[in-house]
Enzyme design. Structure first.
Site, PDB file in Angstrom:
ATOM      1  N   HIS A 234      -7.604   1.647   1.695  1.00 53.92           N
ATOM      2  CA  HIS A 234      -7.752   1.130   2.908  1.00 53.92           C
ATOM      3  C   HIS A 234      -8.419   1.953   3.994  1.00 53.92           C
ATOM      4  CE1 HIS A 234      -5.358  -1.535   6.258  1.00 53.92           C
ATOM      5  NE2 HIS A 234      -6.170  -1.140   6.594  1.00 53.92           N
TER       6      HIS A 234
ATOM      7  N   GLU B 121       0.766  -1.195   0.044  1.00 52.36           N
ATOM      8  CA  GLU B 121       0.006  -0.017  -0.080  1.00 52.36           C
ATOM      9  C   GLU B 121       1.045   1.328   0.045  1.00 52.36           C
ATOM     10  OE1 GLU B 121      -2.781  -0.319   3.514  1.00 52.36           O
ATOM     11  OE2 GLU B 121      -3.487  -2.270   2.415  1.00 52.36           O
TER      12      GLU B 121
HETATM   13  N1  LIG Z   1     -10.096  -2.473   6.177  1.00 52.85           N
HETATM   14  C1  LIG Z   1     -10.041  -2.114   7.047  1.00 52.85           C
HETATM   15  O1  LIG Z   1     -10.076  -0.836   7.352  1.00 52.85           O
HETATM   16  C2  LIG Z   1     -10.218  -2.931   8.443  1.00 52.85           C
HETATM   17  C3  LIG Z   1      -9.404  -4.168   8.503  1.00 52.85           C
HETATM   18  N2  LIG Z   1      -9.660  -4.809   9.606  1.00 52.85           N
HETATM   19  C4  LIG Z   1      -9.081  -6.309   9.622  1.00 52.85           C
HETATM   20  O2  LIG Z   1     -10.100  -7.093   9.685  1.00 52.85           O
HETATM   21  C5  LIG Z   1      -9.464  -8.209  10.425  1.00 52.85           C
HETATM   22  C6  LIG Z   1     -10.661  -8.977  11.350  1.00 52.85           C
HETATM   23  O3  LIG Z   1     -11.272  -8.124  12.349  1.00 52.85           O
HETATM   24  P1  LIG Z   1     -12.472  -8.670  13.571  1.00 52.85           P
HETATM   25  O4  LIG Z   1     -13.714  -9.370  12.859  1.00 52.85           O
HETATM   26  O5  LIG Z   1     -12.240  -7.638  14.473  1.00 52.85           O
HETATM   27  O6  LIG Z   1     -11.219  -9.869  13.951  1.00 52.85           O
HETATM   28  P2  LIG Z   1     -11.793 -11.074  14.945  1.00 52.85           P
HETATM   29  O7  LIG Z   1     -10.485 -11.271  15.771  1.00 52.85           O
HETATM   30  O8  LIG Z   1     -12.866 -10.578  15.907  1.00 52.85           O
HETATM   31  O9  LIG Z   1     -12.377 -11.973  14.078  1.00 52.85           O
HETATM   32  C7  LIG Z   1     -11.531 -12.725  13.112  1.00 52.85           C
HETATM   33  C8  LIG Z   1     -11.995 -14.038  13.004  1.00 52.85           C
HETATM   34  O10 LIG Z   1     -11.257 -14.924  11.862  1.00 52.85           O
HETATM   35  C9  LIG Z   1     -11.161 -16.154  12.453  1.00 52.85           C
HETATM   36  N3  LIG Z   1      -9.947 -16.891  11.869  1.00 52.85           N
HETATM   37  C10 LIG Z   1      -8.779 -16.809  12.087  1.00 52.85           C
HETATM   38  N4  LIG Z   1      -8.001 -17.608  11.162  1.00 52.85           N
HETATM   39  C11 LIG Z   1      -8.934 -18.243  10.335  1.00 52.85           C
HETATM   40  C12 LIG Z   1      -8.715 -18.970   9.444  1.00 52.85           C
HETATM   41  N5  LIG Z   1      -7.643 -19.495   8.997  1.00 52.85           N
HETATM   42  N6  LIG Z   1      -9.753 -19.246   8.547  1.00 52.85           N
HETATM   43  C13 LIG Z   1     -10.909 -18.924   8.916  1.00 52.85           C
HETATM   44  N7  LIG Z   1     -11.231 -18.018   9.798  1.00 52.85           N
HETATM   45  C14 LIG Z   1     -10.210 -17.657  10.848  1.00 52.85           C
HETATM   46  C15 LIG Z   1     -11.322 -16.234  13.951  1.00 52.85           C
HETATM   47  O11 LIG Z   1     -11.504 -17.318  14.540  1.00 52.85           O
HETATM   48  C16 LIG Z   1     -12.064 -15.071  14.234  1.00 52.85           C
HETATM   49  O12 LIG Z   1     -13.598 -15.595  14.453  1.00 52.85           O
HETATM   50  C17 LIG Z   1      -8.571  -7.519  11.528  1.00 52.85           C
HETATM   51  O13 LIG Z   1      -7.749  -8.463  11.934  1.00 52.85           O
HETATM   52  C18 LIG Z   1      -8.017  -6.757  10.524  1.00 52.85           C
HETATM   53  O14 LIG Z   1      -6.832  -6.966   9.928  1.00 52.85           O
HETATM   54  C19 LIG Z   1     -10.231  -4.546  10.639  1.00 52.85           C
HETATM   55  C20 LIG Z   1     -10.656  -3.083  10.819  1.00 52.85           C
HETATM   56  C21 LIG Z   1     -10.395  -2.234   9.674  1.00 52.85           C
HETATM   57  O1  LIG Z   2      -7.425   3.016  10.166  1.00 53.52           O
HETATM   58  C1  LIG Z   2      -6.504   2.309   9.819  1.00 53.52           C
HETATM   59  O2  LIG Z   2      -5.394   2.998   9.565  1.00 53.52           O
HETATM   60  C2  LIG Z   2      -6.610   0.901   9.754  1.00 53.52           C
HETATM   61  C3  LIG Z   2      -7.703   0.182   9.849  1.00 53.52           C
HETATM   62  C4  LIG Z   2      -7.491  -1.223  10.150  1.00 53.52           C
HETATM   63  O3  LIG Z   2      -7.096  -1.911   8.928  1.00 53.52           O
HETATM   64  C5  LIG Z   2      -7.726  -1.910  11.451  1.00 53.52           C
HETATM   65  O4  LIG Z   2      -8.309  -1.320  12.179  1.00 53.52           O
HETATM   66  O5  LIG Z   2      -7.131  -3.123  11.563  1.00 53.52           O
END
Ligand SMILES: NC(=O)C1=CN([C@@H]2O[C@H](COP(=O)(O)OP(=O)(O)OC[C@H]3O[C@@H](n4cnc5c(N)ncnc54)[C@H](O)[C@@H]3O)[C@@H](O)[C@H]2O)C=CC1
Ligand SMILES: O=C(O)CCC(=O)C(=O)O
Length: 416
Positions: free
Chosen positions: A292, A269
């Site tokens: 992102h 990125e």
């Molecule tokens: N695009 C963005 O701006 C954002 C991206 N994210 C990303 O989203 C991800 C997920 O966020 P949350 O739901 O809060 O996390 P979380 O930890 O609550 O949920 C992740 C889920 O994935 C499951 N998991 C782990 N390994 C796996 C696998 N190999 N196959 C299938 N399931 C698996 C876990 O058991 C868990 O239920 C974060 O780790 C982050 O990287 C989060 C916030 C913002």
């Molecule tokens: O807001 C950001 O810079 C990152 C968001 C994100 O990917 C996260 O919360 O994991």
């Protein structure tokens, strides 16, 4: 004269990547005035230079805190990730130096779920392409490849906070929801867990990825998995750029095997808004590319600013590490009239008895002692009635396997 703690104004806080003003306001209200608040991340060389005299650092997803950065961070006490993901931080390198890392595990969950749902509907209707054509003066009035969400199957990979929130919103719009997770999870509403990723890919019209960046999720969607998807399927990735191999996705779109994709996160990125974004997905039809911003809403950023700054201030003021992602969790009462010692050490037998020997030899009576360990580190907090003398503190710092020692005096200021 009794030993006094470092004045709060001398505690240096560095906030990067345009962290919301609520964080600055919150820290100021808690008595911290030495705050540098920058709109961008820093590259490694600049970060190494800057972090040398920093006590607390706040970052988002872009700043890489690796072993080399931690090695330069001689005064660093704690890290705040003002986001959910913590894969940009070498958590073991932090732990090995007695540095807890905090994040905001829920504050942007809803923002991501809403964006993904909107994208699913837009892609099912071919809107990105139709809109682009209209901007160019074209008129693509057609129902070809255009579908209602009602009755379509949404397959969610990773049924955690975001996946399950998306599940509820999507079902209310008429999607049938299935999900795959490595952990057995209770489905929200009528959502059903399936037994394998392959089963989900074969059944879903829209696949949305919500797994963290882990060794087991790295490149989990490649050519083989894309080939398992339904013809005309849609792929959405707002998780991490390391989860999807981009080239086979681009190829599937070019060949019309998939009808669309929305991608918010990329293997590489741009470091800032001035750098060019490069991707094989650029220019492909019915592909939504976003920089992102899944969690980038004002509501989420405001809440994250408050949540993470509170965690940093609480750790600084009283040693509480509850919700830290890498550290033994200790919930501590306030300590009026007491002097609080935080001792962080390798979790090996004998350290606690050495600490208590030093206290006993210095006639220090323990008023409260709180200990938690994880597999690598022990974190003990000891309240005593009288100030620790320099001799006792030196002896505690000399205890074998000590990683970090801090004293919080009862006035609330500290010795770092
Ligand atoms: N695009 C963005 O701006 C954002 C991206 N994210 C990303 O989203 C991800 C997920 O966020 P949350 O739901 O809060 O996390 P979380 O930890 O609550 O949920 C992740 C889920 O994935 C499951 N998991 C782990 N390994 C796996 C696998 N190999 N196959 C299938 N399931 C698996 C876990 O058991 C868990 O239920 C974060 O780790 C982050 O990287 C989060 C916030 C913002
Ligand atoms: O807001 C950001 O810079 C990152 C968001 C994100 O990917 C996260 O919360 O994991």
């Amino acid at each position: 004269m009794a030993k006094t703690s470092l004045d709060k104004s001398k505690i240096k806080i560095l906030l990067l990547e345009g962290i919301h003003q609520t964080a600055v306001d919150n820290l100021r209200n808690a008595g911290y005035s030495n705050i540098e608040h920058l709109p961008t991340s820093l590259d490694e060389a600049a970060l190494i230079e800057k972090i040398r005299d920093v006590h607390f650092i706040g970052i988002r997803s872009r700043t890489q805190l690796n072993e080399r950065v931690f090695a330069a961070a001689e005064k660093l006490v704690a890290v705040g990730c003002f986001c959910i993901g913590t894969n940009q931080v070498d958590l073991d390198a932090a732990l090995a130096r007695g540095i807890p890392v905090f994040n905001a595990p829920y504050s942007n969950t809803r923002s991501v779920a809403e964006l993904v749902l909107a994208e699913a509907i837009m892609l099912l209707r071919g809107i990105p392409e139709k809109s682009a054509r209209a901007h160019e003066g074209g008129w693509l009035k057609s129902a070809k490849n255009s579908h209602e969400a009602r009755g379509k199957t949404l397959g969610i990979v990773g049924y955690g906070s975001i996946g399950s929130q998306l599940s509820v919103l999507a079902e209310s719009l008429g999607f049938d929801v299935i999900y795959y997770d490595v952990v057995a999870k209770l489905g929200m509403g009528n959502a059903r867990q399936v037994g394998s990723l392959e089963e989900l890919l074969a059944k879903a019209d829209v696949v949305s990825l919500h797994v963290p960046d882990l060794p087991s999720t790295r490149w989990m969607i490649g050519a083989e998995q894309i080939a398992c998807m339904k013809p005309g399927g849609i792929l959405i990735n707002a998780s991490r750029g390391s989860v999807v191999v981009i080239e086979p996705l681009a190829e599937a779109i070019r060949e019309g095997r998939l009808n669309g994709a929305a991608v918010d996160v990329f293997p590489v990125e741009p470091k800032g808004n001035d750098e060019e974004f490069e991707s094989p997905l650029r220019g492909l039809p019915n592909v939504i590319l976003t920089p992102h911003i899944g969690g980038s809403t004002l509501e989420a950023q405001e809440n994250i600013g408050i949540e993470v700054s509170e965690k940093l201030a609480t750790y600084s003021d009283n040693g509480t590490t509850v919700t830290s992602v890498n550290f033994p969790e200790v919930a501590l009462p306030s300590h009026p009239g007491k002097h609080r010692l935080l001792h962080i050490h390798d979790n090996v037998p004998g350290v606690m008895s050495e600490i208590n020997r030093v206290l006993s030899e210095n006639s220090i009576n323990i008023a409260g002692q709180y200990l938690q360990t994880n597999d690598k580190v022990g974190y003990v907090v000891i309240d005593v009635d009288k100030a620790y003398g320099p001799q006792a503190l030196d002896a505690l710092r000399q205890v074998a396997h000590t990683l970090k020692v801090r004293v919080l005096y009862s006035e609330g200021s500290q010795d770092i």
